[in-house]
Scaffold this motif. Structure first.
Motif, mmCIF file in Angstrom:
data_model
loop_
_atom_site.group_PDB
_atom_site.id
_atom_site.type_symbol
_atom_site.label_atom_id
_atom_site.label_comp_id
_atom_site.label_asym_id
_atom_site.label_seq_id
_atom_site.Cartn_x
_atom_site.Cartn_y
_atom_site.Cartn_z
ATOM 1 N N LEU A 180 0.825 -1.214 0.000
ATOM 2 C CA LEU A 180 0.000 0.000 0.000
ATOM 3 C C LEU A 180 0.855 1.258 0.000
ATOM 4 O O LEU A 180 0.511 2.243 -0.675
ATOM 5 C CB LEU A 180 -0.943 -0.008 1.201
ATOM 6 C CG LEU A 180 -2.097 -1.006 1.140
ATOM 7 C CD1 LEU A 180 -2.912 -0.965 2.428
ATOM 8 C CD2 LEU A 180 -2.989 -0.731 -0.063
ATOM 9 N N LEU A 181 1.952 1.249 0.703
ATOM 10 C CA LEU A 181 2.839 2.421 0.700
ATOM 11 C C LEU A 181 3.453 2.654 -0.675
ATOM 12 O O LEU A 181 3.543 3.792 -1.150
ATOM 13 C CB LEU A 181 3.934 2.262 1.753
ATOM 14 C CG LEU A 181 3.509 2.499 3.202
ATOM 15 C CD1 LEU A 181 4.656 2.193 4.149
ATOM 16 C CD2 LEU A 181 3.051 3.938 3.369
ATOM 17 N N VAL A 182 3.866 1.578 -1.306
ATOM 18 C CA VAL A 182 4.459 1.707 -2.637
ATOM 19 C C VAL A 182 3.407 2.180 -3.636
ATOM 20 O O VAL A 182 3.667 3.078 -4.461
ATOM 21 C CB VAL A 182 5.094 0.371 -3.084
ATOM 22 C CG1 VAL A 182 5.455 0.399 -4.565
ATOM 23 C CG2 VAL A 182 6.305 0.059 -2.240
ATOM 24 N N ALA A 183 2.196 1.621 -3.559
ATOM 25 C CA ALA A 183 1.142 2.026 -4.490
ATOM 26 C C ALA A 183 0.737 3.474 -4.228
ATOM 27 O O ALA A 183 0.507 4.249 -5.184
ATOM 28 C CB ALA A 183 -0.065 1.102 -4.350
ATOM 29 N N GLY A 184 0.641 3.844 -2.961
ATOM 30 C CA GLY A 184 0.304 5.236 -2.637
ATOM 31 C C GLY A 184 1.388 6.190 -3.075
ATOM 32 O O GLY A 184 1.106 7.292 -3.573
#
Length: 170
Positions: A136-140
């Motif tokens: 989720l951090l990478v996608a965000g």
């Protein structure tokens, strides 16, 4: 002259029993099981006691160590650890409590399957939540980077169309 029907104070005895055993009757023998001296007395310290009949008792534990507990000391803690391990946000706490519960049970000589299940579930969910968090951090981060690239040539406060929606650029 004294009357055998009267006690030393001079009043007649209503039951007709002599007050002094030497006054005419022989003393009675104690009944079976009753102490010979009259009133029962507590056994003296160190005196041998009468044998007790029935099932033999286990010998008293020797030494200063604690007795083995009758129940598993880590059972309740293992249940709490398993429940907290199942919840995603508290899987780390559940994992720690399950490890402590398993350790307590092993020291007491018990097997604690619930605590072991809490360790397994807690470890799997902890690793899964870490992986999902990283994704989720990478996608965000990628989404923010993409938005900043779309707003690169536009002044602050203007709107741009980004992924089908109008967005105000920072």
């Amino acid at each position: 002259m004294s009357n055998p029907e009267q006690n030393p104070s001079g009043t007649p005895d209503p039951y007709g029993t002599p007050q002094d055993p030497a006054a005419g009757q022989a003393p009675q023998a104690p009944q079976y099981g009753a102490p010979a001296g009259g009133a029962p007395q507590a056994p003296q310290y160190g005196a041998p006691q009468a044998p007790q009949y029935g099932a033999p008792q286990a010998p008293a534990p020797q030494g200063y160590g604690a007795e083995a507990p009758a129940t598993d000391p880590g059972k309740t803690l293992g249940i709490v650890g398993l429940v907290l391990s199942i919840l995603g946000c508290t899987s780390l706490i559940g994992l720690i409590l399950s490890i402590v519960a398993l350790s307590k049970s092993k020291k007491a000589g018990y097997k604690n399957g619930i605590a072991l299940a809490g360790i397994i579930v807690g470890a799997v969910l902890l690793v899964t939540s870490i992986v999902v968090g990283i994704v989720l951090l990478v996608a965000g981060g990628a989404a923010v980077t993409d938005l900043l690239e779309a707003c690169e040539n536009v002044s602050s406060g203007d709107t741009v169309v980004w992924e089908g929606q109008q967005v105000v650029c920072p």
